[in-house]
Design an enzyme around this catalytic site. Structure first.
Site, PDB file in Angstrom:
ATOM      1  N   ARG A  12      19.370  -5.527  16.650  1.00  0.00           N
ATOM      2  CA  ARG A  12      19.336  -4.595  15.526  1.00  0.00           C
ATOM      3  C   ARG A  12      18.191  -3.638  15.773  1.00  0.00           C
ATOM      4  O   ARG A  12      17.044  -4.063  15.955  1.00  0.00           O
ATOM      5  CB  ARG A  12      19.120  -5.346  14.214  1.00  0.00           C
ATOM      6  CG  ARG A  12      18.954  -4.438  13.005  1.00  0.00           C
ATOM      7  CD  ARG A  12      18.628  -5.240  11.760  1.00  0.00           C
ATOM      8  NE  ARG A  12      18.344  -4.384  10.624  1.00  0.00           N
ATOM      9  CZ  ARG A  12      17.914  -4.818   9.445  1.00  0.00           C
ATOM     10  NH1 ARG A  12      17.700  -6.108   9.277  1.00  0.00           N
ATOM     11  NH2 ARG A  12      17.679  -3.971   8.464  1.00  0.00           N
ATOM     12  N   ALA A 192      11.714   2.030  16.913  1.00  0.00           N
ATOM     13  CA  ALA A 192      12.978   2.383  17.559  1.00  0.00           C
ATOM     14  C   ALA A 192      12.886   2.142  19.062  1.00  0.00           C
ATOM     15  O   ALA A 192      11.828   2.333  19.674  1.00  0.00           O
ATOM     16  CB  ALA A 192      13.318   3.846  17.268  1.00  0.00           C
ATOM     17  N   ASP A 193      14.003   1.703  19.650  1.00  0.00           N
ATOM     18  CA  ASP A 193      14.090   1.430  21.080  1.00  0.00           C
ATOM     19  C   ASP A 193      13.061   0.388  21.533  1.00  0.00           C
ATOM     20  O   ASP A 193      12.626   0.376  22.680  1.00  0.00           O
ATOM     21  CB  ASP A 193      13.919   2.722  21.899  1.00  0.00           C
ATOM     22  CG  ASP A 193      15.005   3.741  21.601  1.00  0.00           C
ATOM     23  OD1 ASP A 193      16.170   3.312  21.429  1.00  0.00           O
ATOM     24  OD2 ASP A 193      14.708   4.939  21.532  1.00  0.00           O
ATOM     25  N   ARG A 194      12.665  -0.476  20.591  1.00  0.00           N
ATOM     26  CA  ARG A 194      11.722  -1.566  20.866  1.00  0.00           C
ATOM     27  C   ARG A 194      10.327  -1.054  21.237  1.00  0.00           C
ATOM     28  O   ARG A 194       9.541  -1.772  21.828  1.00  0.00           O
ATOM     29  CB  ARG A 194      12.250  -2.513  21.943  1.00  0.00           C
ATOM     30  CG  ARG A 194      13.509  -3.280  21.536  1.00  0.00           C
ATOM     31  CD  ARG A 194      13.268  -4.012  20.212  1.00  0.00           C
ATOM     32  NE  ARG A 194      14.335  -4.937  19.859  1.00  0.00           N
ATOM     33  CZ  ARG A 194      15.299  -4.683  18.972  1.00  0.00           C
ATOM     34  NH1 ARG A 194      15.344  -3.502  18.361  1.00  0.00           N
ATOM     35  NH2 ARG A 194      16.193  -5.580  18.674  1.00  0.00           N
ATOM     36  N   LEU A 195      10.027   0.188  20.881  1.00  0.00           N
ATOM     37  CA  LEU A 195       8.672   0.697  21.080  1.00  0.00           C
ATOM     38  C   LEU A 195       7.881   0.389  19.809  1.00  0.00           C
ATOM     39  O   LEU A 195       7.578   1.259  18.998  1.00  0.00           O
ATOM     40  CB  LEU A 195       8.699   2.208  21.364  1.00  0.00           C
ATOM     41  CG  LEU A 195       7.391   2.801  21.929  1.00  0.00           C
ATOM     42  CD1 LEU A 195       7.065   2.198  23.286  1.00  0.00           C
ATOM     43  CD2 LEU A 195       7.499   4.319  22.030  1.00  0.00           C
TER      44      LEU A 195
END
Length: 224
Positions: A12, A192-195
């Site tokens: 997610r 977002a984007d695992r950042l």
């Protein structure tokens, strides 16, 4: 047979503004105040639930969820039996890690530090507000020890309840509070984007890296 999803594809994405240095409160306890208030306002189930990780003398890890019973600039307080598994581990290795898993807010708070017992008066203050049923369970149960059946536990509680006849239960000497005195307090905000954003308060030491804060702490940004 239950259908097991493909765990490698369960994902997610996070959609938040993130956590920037300018957003951070001056101290870790003020920042925790803010986030804890958000968790309560969001009506998360048991927002004071926290994972407590400990290790024994050999370094073997263990973890469980307990309820936080208080916090201030001195640290985070929870209560348990000193004779429990975590009590035995803390007796030989008095350090712990905490995780507040506020997934619905895409947040975690992670803490590491040494652990100390609170005094008897503070432990009484943790014991006295407990409902009688919870007091009976704590007094009658030898936490973390094997029992033959649930019925045995129920019978212990029944006998103790009958013996005390509704009188106030004194706090067992083997039950009390622990305080985790933090060395680090990390505020983790999903990105977002695992950042992800990870800002960590660390007790300052000479030559340390990070943005200086008051009270002997520095703030570090950690890579996700």
């Amino acid at each position: 047979m239950a259908v097991v999803p493909d765990l490698s594809r369960m994902r997610r994405d996070y959609e938040t503004r993130g956590l920037r240095e300018d957003d951070l409160a001056p101290t870790w306890v003020e920042q925790f105040d803010r986030w804890f208030a958000d968790a309560v306002a969001a009506e998360l189930p048991e927002p004071n639930a926290v994972v407590v990780a400990t290790a024994d003398a050999d370094g073997a890890p263990d973890a469980r969820i307990v309820l936080l019973k208080g916090y201030d600039e001195a640290g985070f307080v929870f209560a348990t039996s000193y004779a429990s598994a975590k009590g035995a581990q803390l007796a030989v290795n008095p350090r712990a890690a905490l995780v507040f898993p506020w997934h619905a807010l895409q947040r975690q708070v992670r803490v590491t530090g040494r652990v100390e017992r609170v005094g008897p008066t503070a432990s009484d203050d943790l014991w006295d507000p407990r409902p009688r049923g919870a007091q009976l369970a704590a007094a009658a149960s030898l936490q973390s020890t094997p029992v033959d059946s649930r019925e045995e536990l129920v019978e212990r509680l029944r006998l103790l309840d009958a013996d005390t006849q509704g009188e106030k239960l004194p706090r067992p000497e083997v039950w009390g509070g622990y305080r985790v005195v933090p060395d680090t307090v990390e505020f983790w905000q999903g990105g977002a984007d695992r950042l992800h954003d990870r800002l960590r308060f660390v007790r300052s030491a000479p030559g340390g890296h990070g943005m200086a804060e008051g009270g002997g702490w520095v703030v570090q940004r950690l890579a996700p």
